[in-house]
Write a protein that holds these residues in place. Structure first.
Motif, PDB file in Angstrom:
ATOM      1  N   ALA A  39       0.183  -1.574  10.312  1.00  0.00           N
ATOM      2  CA  ALA A  39      -1.105  -2.221  10.068  1.00  0.00           C
ATOM      3  C   ALA A  39      -1.941  -2.117  11.337  1.00  0.00           C
ATOM      4  N   PHE A  40      -3.243  -2.297  11.175  1.00  0.00           N
ATOM      5  CA  PHE A  40      -4.165  -2.159  12.294  1.00  0.00           C
ATOM      6  C   PHE A  40      -5.099  -3.347  12.384  1.00  0.00           C
ATOM      7  N   HIS A  75       6.211  -5.936   0.230  1.00  0.00           N
ATOM      8  CA  HIS A  75       6.237  -5.992  -1.229  1.00  0.00           C
ATOM      9  C   HIS A  75       6.934  -7.266  -1.704  1.00  0.00           C
ATOM     10  N   GLU A  76       6.367  -7.886  -2.707  1.00  0.00           N
ATOM     11  CA  GLU A  76       6.862  -9.193  -3.176  1.00  0.00           C
ATOM     12  C   GLU A  76       8.321  -9.178  -3.615  1.00  0.00           C
ATOM     13  N   GLY A 116      -8.946   0.496   5.118  1.00  0.00           N
ATOM     14  CA  GLY A 116      -7.784  -0.206   4.578  1.00  0.00           C
ATOM     15  C   GLY A 116      -6.724  -0.356   5.645  1.00  0.00           C
ATOM     16  N   MET A 117      -5.633  -0.984   5.300  1.00  0.00           N
ATOM     17  CA  MET A 117      -4.455  -1.108   6.145  1.00  0.00           C
ATOM     18  C   MET A 117      -4.681  -1.967   7.389  1.00  0.00           C
ATOM     19  N   GLY A 135       0.786  -1.225   0.000  1.00  0.00           N
ATOM     20  CA  GLY A 135       0.000   0.000   0.000  1.00  0.00           C
ATOM     21  C   GLY A 135       0.816   1.271   0.000  1.00  0.00           C
ATOM     22  N   ILE A 136       2.017   1.201   0.538  1.00  0.00           N
ATOM     23  CA  ILE A 136       2.887   2.378   0.576  1.00  0.00           C
ATOM     24  C   ILE A 136       3.759   2.428  -0.673  1.00  0.00           C
ATOM     25  N   VAL A 137       4.296   1.290  -1.082  1.00  0.00           N
ATOM     26  CA  VAL A 137       5.112   1.248  -2.295  1.00  0.00           C
ATOM     27  C   VAL A 137       4.310   1.766  -3.487  1.00  0.00           C
TER      28      VAL A 137
END
Length: 189
Positions: free
Chosen positions: A53-54, A87-88, A76-77, A18-20
């Motif tokens: 994350a939450f 990230h993969e 989200g998140m 989500g950040i990338v």
């Protein structure tokens, strides 16, 4: 800068989907992160991935927190959300912990400090997204906790290039050694 990396750990912070997707211009932006992770693995330097994350229902978010209160409205998140997964291109190995934090600093609400103490880590090598967020907050808190610090300037990204420059050139050097991934790798050899 002494080569005492047996008590070091590489922190790869907030390099999550989500950040990338919002900050990294393209996949090439993540190459310095990938190079740092590969070098740490070769030199058996522990790697700790950190994500924000939450829990479902967002019990950790106070409505007064400007940075996070909008997230609870956007739904989200959460911990299981695809946006909070690393990230993969930097997939953690089974022995590499993924620490979940609930605020900006990698220490806030996480078990990071317990992991560092159990491994007798005294030096942190910082990388992450964003320079003005997780990297700055973690650097300040880690310095107050008396960790030796290194920042990998090209393995930090920020939405504002000028803020990144000022932090890495003027602010961070007061509390950390700031170097490129290549210079860091060279120091390991």
């Amino acid at each position: 800068m002494p080569n005492n990396y047996h008590k070091s750990a590489l922190l790869v912070m907030d390099v999550q989907n989500g950040i990338v997707s919002r900050i990294a211009e393209d996949e090439k932006s993540l190459l310095p992160f990938q190079k740092a992770v590969e070098a740490a693995r070769i030199h058996t330097i522990p790697i700790i991935f950190v994500r924000v994350a939450f829990s479902e229902g967002y019990p950790e978010i106070n409505p007064h927190n400007k940075a996070f209160s909008a997230l609870s409205q956007a739904q989200g998140m959460t911990i299981s959300d695809i946006g909070t997964q690393i990230h993969e291109s930097l997939h953690p190995e089974p022995s590499e912990p993924v620490v979940t934090k609930f605020r900006v600093s990698a220490f806030a609400g996480s078990n990071l400090e317990v992991i560092l103490r159990s491994r007798q880590i005294d030096t942190l090598i910082l990388s992450g997204i964003s320079t003005s967020g997780v990297v700055l907050s973690t650097l300040r808190e880690a310095a107050d906790k008396d960790y030796a610090l290194q920042v990998l300037s090209d393995a930090c990204l920020d939405p504002d290039p000028e803020v990144h420059r000022i932090l890495t050139e003027k602010v961070f050097p007061r509390q950390a050694d700031v170097l490129t991934v290549d210079n860091w790798i060279h120091s390991l050899d």
